[in-house]
Design a protein around this motif. Structure first.
Motif, short mmCIF file in Angstrom:
data_model
loop_
_atom_site.label_atom_id
_atom_site.label_comp_id
_atom_site.label_asym_id
_atom_site.label_seq_id
_atom_site.Cartn_x
_atom_site.Cartn_y
_atom_site.Cartn_z
N THR A 1 0.82 -1.21 0.00
CA THR A 1 0.00 0.00 0.00
C THR A 1 0.85 1.27 0.00
O THR A 1 1.99 1.28 0.46
N ARG A 2 0.23 2.33 -0.54
CA ARG A 2 0.85 3.65 -0.61
C ARG A 2 0.04 4.62 0.25
O ARG A 2 -1.10 4.34 0.62
N SER A 3 0.60 5.78 0.49
CA SER A 3 -0.04 6.74 1.39
C SER A 3 -1.38 7.26 0.87
O SER A 3 -2.24 7.62 1.66
N ASP A 4 -1.60 7.27 -0.43
CA ASP A 4 -2.85 7.81 -0.96
C ASP A 4 -3.89 6.72 -1.24
O ASP A 4 -4.94 7.00 -1.81
N ASP A 5 -3.63 5.50 -0.84
CA ASP A 5 -4.56 4.40 -1.11
C ASP A 5 -5.81 4.46 -0.24
O ASP A 5 -5.74 4.83 0.94
N THR A 6 -6.92 4.10 -0.84
CA THR A 6 -8.17 3.85 -0.11
C THR A 6 -8.64 2.48 -0.56
O THR A 6 -8.23 1.98 -1.62
N ILE A 7 -9.52 1.87 0.18
CA ILE A 7 -10.00 0.54 -0.18
C ILE A 7 -10.77 0.58 -1.50
O ILE A 7 -10.67 -0.33 -2.32
N TYR A 8 -11.49 1.68 -1.75
CA TYR A 8 -12.22 1.82 -3.01
C TYR A 8 -11.26 1.98 -4.18
O TYR A 8 -11.45 1.39 -5.24
N ARG A 9 -10.23 2.79 -3.99
CA ARG A 9 -9.24 3.00 -5.05
C ARG A 9 -8.56 1.68 -5.39
O ARG A 9 -8.35 1.37 -6.57
N LEU A 10 -8.22 0.91 -4.39
CA LEU A 10 -7.56 -0.37 -4.64
C LEU A 10 -8.48 -1.33 -5.38
O LEU A 10 -8.04 -2.04 -6.29
N ALA A 11 -9.75 -1.35 -5.02
CA ALA A 11 -10.70 -2.23 -5.72
C ALA A 11 -10.78 -1.85 -7.20
O ALA A 11 -10.83 -2.72 -8.07
N VAL A 12 -10.77 -0.57 -7.49
CA VAL A 12 -10.79 -0.12 -8.88
C VAL A 12 -9.48 -0.48 -9.58
O VAL A 12 -9.48 -0.95 -10.72
N LEU A 13 -8.36 -0.31 -8.89
CA LEU A 13 -7.06 -0.64 -9.48
C LEU A 13 -6.92 -2.12 -9.83
O LEU A 13 -6.26 -2.48 -10.80
N PHE A 14 -7.53 -2.98 -9.03
CA PHE A 14 -7.36 -4.41 -9.25
C PHE A 14 -8.51 -5.07 -9.99
O PHE A 14 -8.31 -6.07 -10.67
#
Length: 129
Positions: free
Chosen positions: A6-19
Motif C-alpha cells: 500500500t501507498r499513502s494515498d490508497d483507499t479501499i475503493y481505489r484499490l478495488a478499482v485498481l485491481f
C-alpha cells in the motif's frame, strides 16, 4: 497469489478499482487482509503488503448438494461469504437451495473489467509482486 504494498494515498475503493475496475468489490480485498489492514477498511496505512485475490471472471453452474447455502457457495467460488446476495439475485432469490438443482454463480467482474484494471495499473506504474 499476487501481492501489493500500500501507498499513502490508497483507499479501499481505489484499490478495488485498481485491481478489479469495480469499487464495489472492496470486500474482496479487505476481508482476506483484515488482520494487516485493521478494523477500519477506509483508513489504510502505507507500506502494508496485502494479498490481491483473483476474482471469478466467468459465470459458473453449480449442482447443489445437501447442506449448500448461498453463503457456502459464495465462500467456495469467491473466497468470501460477503457476495452471497449475488448468487441469490442470479437465481431468483431462493429461500433454500435444493440438492440436485443447478444454480448460477455469477462472475464478480468481467474479463474486460479485469483487463482494464491491469491497463490502468500499467499506466499508473502500479506493480504487483
Amino acid at each position: 497469489m499476487k501481492y501489493y504494498t500500500t501507498r499513502s494515498d490508497d483507499t479501499i475503493y481505489r484499490l478495488a478499482v485498481l485491481f478489479y475496475y469495480r469499487w464495489d468489490l472492496w470486500p474482496l480485498l479487505y476481508y482476506p487482509n483484515e488482520g494487516a489492514l485493521g478494523i477500519d477498511p477506509f483508513t489504510i496505512a502505507s507500506g502494508i503488503r496485502i494479498m490481491v485475490p483473483e476474482p471469478l471472471l466467468t459465470d459458473e453452474l453449480h449442482g447443489a448438494v445437501e447442506g449448500d447455502t448461498t453463503y457456502t457457495l459464495a465462500e467456495s467460488y469467491y473466497g468470501l461469504w460477503w457476495f452471497y446476495r449475488l448468487i441469490e439475485e442470479a437465481n431468483a432469490w431462493p429461500i433454500l437451495l435444493k440438492a440436485g438443482e443447478i444454480y448460477r454463480i455469477p462472475a464478480l467482474c468481467s474479463q474486460m473489467e479485469y483487463d482494464a484494471a491491469a491497463e490502468m495499473r500499467k499506466a499508473l506504474h502500479v506493480e504487483l509482486d
